[in-house]
Design a protein around this motif. Structure first.
Motif, mmCIF file in Angstrom:
data_model
loop_
_atom_site.group_PDB
_atom_site.id
_atom_site.type_symbol
_atom_site.label_atom_id
_atom_site.label_comp_id
_atom_site.label_asym_id
_atom_site.label_seq_id
_atom_site.Cartn_x
_atom_site.Cartn_y
_atom_site.Cartn_z
ATOM 1 N N ARG A 592 0.845 -1.189 0.000
ATOM 2 C CA ARG A 592 0.000 0.000 0.000
ATOM 3 C C ARG A 592 0.883 1.243 0.000
ATOM 4 O O ARG A 592 1.737 1.407 0.888
ATOM 5 N N PHE A 593 0.693 2.106 -0.974
ATOM 6 C CA PHE A 593 1.563 3.273 -1.142
ATOM 7 C C PHE A 593 1.453 4.222 0.046
ATOM 8 O O PHE A 593 0.375 4.494 0.574
ATOM 9 N N SER A 594 2.614 4.758 0.479
ATOM 10 C CA SER A 594 2.662 5.793 1.505
ATOM 11 C C SER A 594 3.729 6.799 1.114
ATOM 12 O O SER A 594 4.898 6.435 0.938
ATOM 13 N N ASP A 596 5.141 8.860 2.864
ATOM 14 C CA ASP A 596 6.142 8.993 3.917
ATOM 15 C C ASP A 596 7.284 7.986 3.748
ATOM 16 O O ASP A 596 8.333 8.134 4.374
ATOM 17 N N LEU A 597 7.095 6.987 2.887
ATOM 18 C CA LEU A 597 8.112 5.955 2.676
ATOM 19 C C LEU A 597 8.939 6.200 1.422
ATOM 20 O O LEU A 597 9.779 5.379 1.058
ATOM 21 N N ARG A 598 8.710 7.322 0.746
ATOM 22 C CA ARG A 598 9.416 7.560 -0.514
ATOM 23 C C ARG A 598 10.927 7.604 -0.331
ATOM 24 O O ARG A 598 11.675 7.094 -1.162
ATOM 25 N N LYS A 599 11.398 8.221 0.732
ATOM 26 C CA LYS A 599 12.831 8.385 0.933
ATOM 27 C C LYS A 599 13.415 7.358 1.903
ATOM 28 O O LYS A 599 14.591 7.416 2.240
ATOM 29 N N THR A 600 12.591 6.413 2.323
ATOM 30 C CA THR A 600 13.063 5.440 3.309
ATOM 31 C C THR A 600 13.045 4.001 2.807
ATOM 32 O O THR A 600 13.704 3.143 3.381
ATOM 33 N N THR A 601 12.278 3.750 1.727
ATOM 34 C CA THR A 601 12.192 2.390 1.181
ATOM 35 C C THR A 601 12.269 2.433 -0.343
ATOM 36 O O THR A 601 12.050 3.473 -0.970
ATOM 37 N N ARG A 602 12.552 1.281 -0.911
ATOM 38 C CA ARG A 602 12.629 1.167 -2.367
ATOM 39 C C ARG A 602 11.253 1.235 -3.013
ATOM 40 O O ARG A 602 11.071 1.831 -4.079
ATOM 41 N N SER A 603 10.244 0.635 -2.386
ATOM 42 C CA SER A 603 8.928 0.511 -3.020
ATOM 43 C C SER A 603 7.967 1.632 -2.648
ATOM 44 O O SER A 603 6.925 1.774 -3.301
ATOM 45 N N SER A 604 8.265 2.400 -1.596
ATOM 46 C CA SER A 604 7.342 3.412 -1.055
ATOM 47 C C SER A 604 6.036 2.764 -0.616
ATOM 48 O O SER A 604 4.973 3.382 -0.676
ATOM 49 N N ARG A 605 6.132 1.524 -0.145
ATOM 50 C CA ARG A 605 4.921 0.777 0.165
ATOM 51 C C ARG A 605 4.984 0.111 1.533
ATOM 52 O O ARG A 605 6.062 -0.196 2.041
ATOM 53 N N VAL A 606 3.773 -0.120 2.066
ATOM 54 C CA VAL A 606 3.602 -0.816 3.336
ATOM 55 C C VAL A 606 3.004 -2.186 3.041
ATOM 56 O O VAL A 606 2.101 -2.322 2.197
ATOM 57 N N LEU A 607 3.507 -3.199 3.710
ATOM 58 C CA LEU A 607 3.019 -4.563 3.534
ATOM 59 C C LEU A 607 1.496 -4.615 3.647
ATOM 60 O O LEU A 607 0.911 -4.097 4.595
ATOM 61 N N ASP A 608 0.847 -5.244 2.668
ATOM 62 C CA ASP A 608 -0.611 -5.424 2.655
ATOM 63 C C ASP A 608 -0.871 -6.915 2.466
ATOM 64 O O ASP A 608 -0.979 -7.402 1.339
ATOM 65 N N ILE A 609 -0.967 -7.646 3.563
ATOM 66 C CA ILE A 609 -1.046 -9.105 3.504
ATOM 67 C C ILE A 609 -2.307 -9.595 2.793
ATOM 68 O O ILE A 609 -2.231 -10.502 1.953
#
Length: 730
Positions: A592-594, A596-609
């Protein structure tokens, strides 16, 4: 092996009368060493023992045995190609219970569930074409059919494939093996423990050849081996690949020792490295300090249970429940004797194949000698309990208990490995032996591991060049290694193993921590290149063991240690994709796109099981976030990010915080390699403004498509496209 015995620190092990020396070697140094070149080194080192000198392998008196340093290694199942005259050993293909089962077209249960009397022979489809090799390469290991057709004691044959998981004096019940052991013993008593002459090498190879014959006879159905069709694959055993730990003698120069061992390695070995100072990533209790966060809503944090149930019930309706693998959790262990205590049902755990030792816990794993499963009074001892609870879906899911009726399991699917050791000051430290064995795949026995969960970091000292860790992962392509990013609040560049994530390794997933509002946790390590995804890791409800009340109790903790097992939980339920890289790609492209994760992760995403597991369906999240399962209609002639918008090219499209700008996941290259690309693009006027969609609705015979709708991508949160569309053909 000889170089390791010469340079490594030997151990003095007390052994009681009636101890089996071959079994002791297997326990302390691994099954591979009980039958290969370590055996004469051990016999030579114990030449002064009266029982051993006389040829006995069962001690008649208490004794203290000398164990020269060994590189712990267990045998593993493998397949070998049969020609019209012999079994060819030049190139073996490691195999697993799942591979063997597939070879039998699922007409038999998996290895772990087989009765000891069951026999089989795998078909040629279980292995790739293997090149024939001349006897000059593996001359001592080429076994002619005449050896296979000799009488082997029925007691050995009845053990089936499980014979590979152990080694003891029962092996020399075979007259041929007994005679060869005597030759090996005679040569061993006449030589130094750290040298092997040519005759002793030949005798060692001959003893191993007989053990190989026993493996084959036990692991395959009784048959006339001389009539096997050319190209058949025979189930046998192989030396497990990977890295091995060696504790050097005191005062030994590390670099000089590394050079000597490097010189003794096979020509294919590319480097030798020293792993040191393993540092655990333990959890942090919830507090009022800066950077803390609050738990999410019940039944939605860390997993939205209603959405998960919707997905799993839909898959159950179409007869395609998620297939589970086995997840190896390397952590602080589990309380002894508490397997089966609520909510940790015994069926969750995959038993160790060595369950004949009364000191062993049948459903728990350890590399410690003697076995150690839990350090109850040590600081952070319950860390592994909290990780395990999340690897099983979390406390609320465990309490509700409905998951296990919605997934396809074959025996236990958790391998809980005690990977820590007691340190001074009531502390716990990482067991380096457990780490190297977990990375390399050694010591897994017959467990069909598909994911490995690691929450630690370590430093590396190299000699000529950096160690070739890639070999570990290349040998274990079926495995997804899930790594905690760490709690240092730093960039992961230079932090191993977190830096193995991103595009560095295809089957390594590095996971950072997020809070319940999808914000990146300030203490979580970060990287746009190497941290793949965020997952709940701040104020996460889980379980801890209370040694006073002797109960599992709820606790709220923070740390990337708890983000990783949630991703491992998803990976373990995605075994429909056999390659670790494919499971990694699905987890990333369903997140799930966030912003806030653009500069901290490769995918800019949060796990969505829930979405990750909805592989047969196109998943639409409406503007309010509501999840809907169904099927997208692909209209011809459209493009997205200047690429033809066709089925199979895209994995996901998500709305961002910028009007008309979307985050897109595109599939790159062969599907089985799992490569995906993350990019942003601005939609052209009217592009994807009319997307056909039909929702999946329940019917008497499963699911059907509801009425056609027209959706506008600009009014949606996201569309995640089916990744295994053939599972559902409405």
């Amino acid at each position: 092996m000889v170089a390791a015995a010469k340079l490594g620190k030997e151990r003095m092990i007390p052994a009681k009368a009636n101890s089996d020396i071959l079994k002791l070697i297997a326990e302390i140094c691994g099954t591979a060493n009980a039958r290969r070149y370590y055996l004469p080194v051990f016999l030579s080192a114990n030449a002064g023992n009266e029982d051993i000198r006389s040829g006995k392998t069962i001690l008649t008196k208490d004794a203290t045995l000398v164990f020269p340093a060994c590189l712990y290694a267990d045998e593993q199942l493998a397949t070998a190609k049969a020609s019209n005259t012999r079994i060819e050993w030049g190139k073996l293909t490691p195999t697993t219970a799942r591979t063997l089962q597939d070879a039998m077209r699922k007409t038999e249960p998996s290895v772990a569930a087989l009765p000891k009397s069951t026999k089989w022979i795998a078909s040629a489809s279980t292995t790739a074409a293997l090149e024939d090799v001349s006897s000059t390469n593996w001359g001592g290991q080429l076994i002619g059919y005449e050896h296979l057709n000799k009488t082997i004691p029925k007691k050995l044959v009845q053990q089936g494939p499980a014979i590979v998981a152990g080694f003891d004096s029962g092996r020399i019940l075979d007259p041929g093996a007994s005679e060869q052991y005597k030759k090996l013993l005679k040569g061993s008593l006449a030589t130094d423990a750290t040298s092997l002459d040519s005759n002793l090498i030949l005798n060692s190879a001959a003893f191993e050849r007989i053990a190989r014959v026993q493996d084959i006879r036990a692991s395959n159905q009784t048959t006339d081996f001389s009539r096997l069709p050319t190209g058949s694959s025979v189930v046998t055993s192989d030396f497990a690949p990977g890295g091995y730990q060696l504790t050097l003698k005191e005062g030994t120069d590390v670099k000089a020792a590394a050079k000597e061992i490097f010189a003794a390695l096979p020509p294919t070995a590319s480097a030798v490295g020293q792993l040191s100072k393993f540092t655990p990533y333990f959890a942090e209790p919830l507090s009022g300090g800066a950077g803390d966060c609050t738990p999410g809503a019940a039944k939605k944090w860390p997993i939205d249970l209603d959405e998960l149930k919707t997905v799993l019930e839909a898959r159950k309706r179409i007869g395609k429940m998620p297939l589970t693998g086995r997840l190896l959790i390397l952590d602080t262990g589990f309380p002894r004797g508490k397997v089966g205590t609520a909510p940790f049902n015994q069926n969750f755990f995959h038993p160790s194949p060595r369950d004949d030792d009364p000191l062993r816990e049948r459903f728990l794993w350890t590399v410690a000698r003697p076995p150690e499963y839990f350090n109850e009074n040590s600081e952070n001892a319950s860390h592994g309990v909290g990780v395990l609870a999340l690897a099983l879906g979390g406390t609320q899911l465990l309490d509700e208990g409905w998951l296990w009726q919605h997934i396809d399991t074959q025996g236990g699917f958790i391998v809980d490995l005690m990977g820590y050791q007691r340190l001074p000051g009531n502390k716990l430290g990482v067991d380096a032996n457990a780490v190297t064995r977990s990375l390399s795949g050694t010591g897994w026995g017959q467990a069909d591991i598909v994911s490995v969960n690691l929450s630690l970091k370590f430093n590396i000292e190299t000699m000529e060049e950096a160690p070739d860790f890639s070999g570990y992962f290349n040998e274990q392509q079926q495995v997804l290694f899930v790594i905690a990013a760490g709690n240092d609040g730093a960039d992961v560049v230079g932090i191993i193993p977190a830096q193995w994530g991103g595009t560095s390794k295809r089957n390594v997933l590095t996971v950072g921590a997020v809070s319940s509002d999808n914000k990146y946790w300030t203490k979580s390590n970060k990287s746009q290149s190497f941290v793949d995804i965020g997952a709940p890791g701040c104020a996460v409800p889980t379980l801890s063991w209370n040694s006073t009340s002797q109960k599992f109790e709820p606790v709220v903790l923070s740390g990337t240690s708890f983000s990783a097992p949630l991703a491992s939980f998803a990976s373990n339920l995605l075994q429909e994709f056999t390659a670790g890289a494919r499971r990694k790609a699905r987890i990333l492209s369903s997140g799930r796109f966030s912003s806030d994760l653009r500069k901290t992760t490769r995918s800019s995403r949060v796990l969505d099981i829930p979405v990750a597991l909805a592989t047969p369906f196109d998943v639409v999240r409406m503007g309010d976030g509501k999840m809907r399962l169904g099927r997208i209609t692909w209209a011809p002639g459209r493009t997205l990010c200047n690429v033809p918008f066709v089925q199979g090219s895209f994995a996901q499209v998500q709305r961002t915080d910028t009007p008309d700008q979307f985050s897109v996941v595109r599939k790159i290259g062969p599907t089985n390699q799992g490569a995906v690309d993350f990019s942003d693009c601005t939609l052209a006027s009217g592009q994807l403004s009319s997307i056909g969609f039909q929702e999946a609705v329940a019917s008497d015979d499963g699911l059907r498509l509801g009425p056609a709708e027209t959706l506008d991508i600009r009014n949606l949160e996201s569309i995640t496209f089916c990744d295994n569309c053939d599972l559902w053909q409405p």
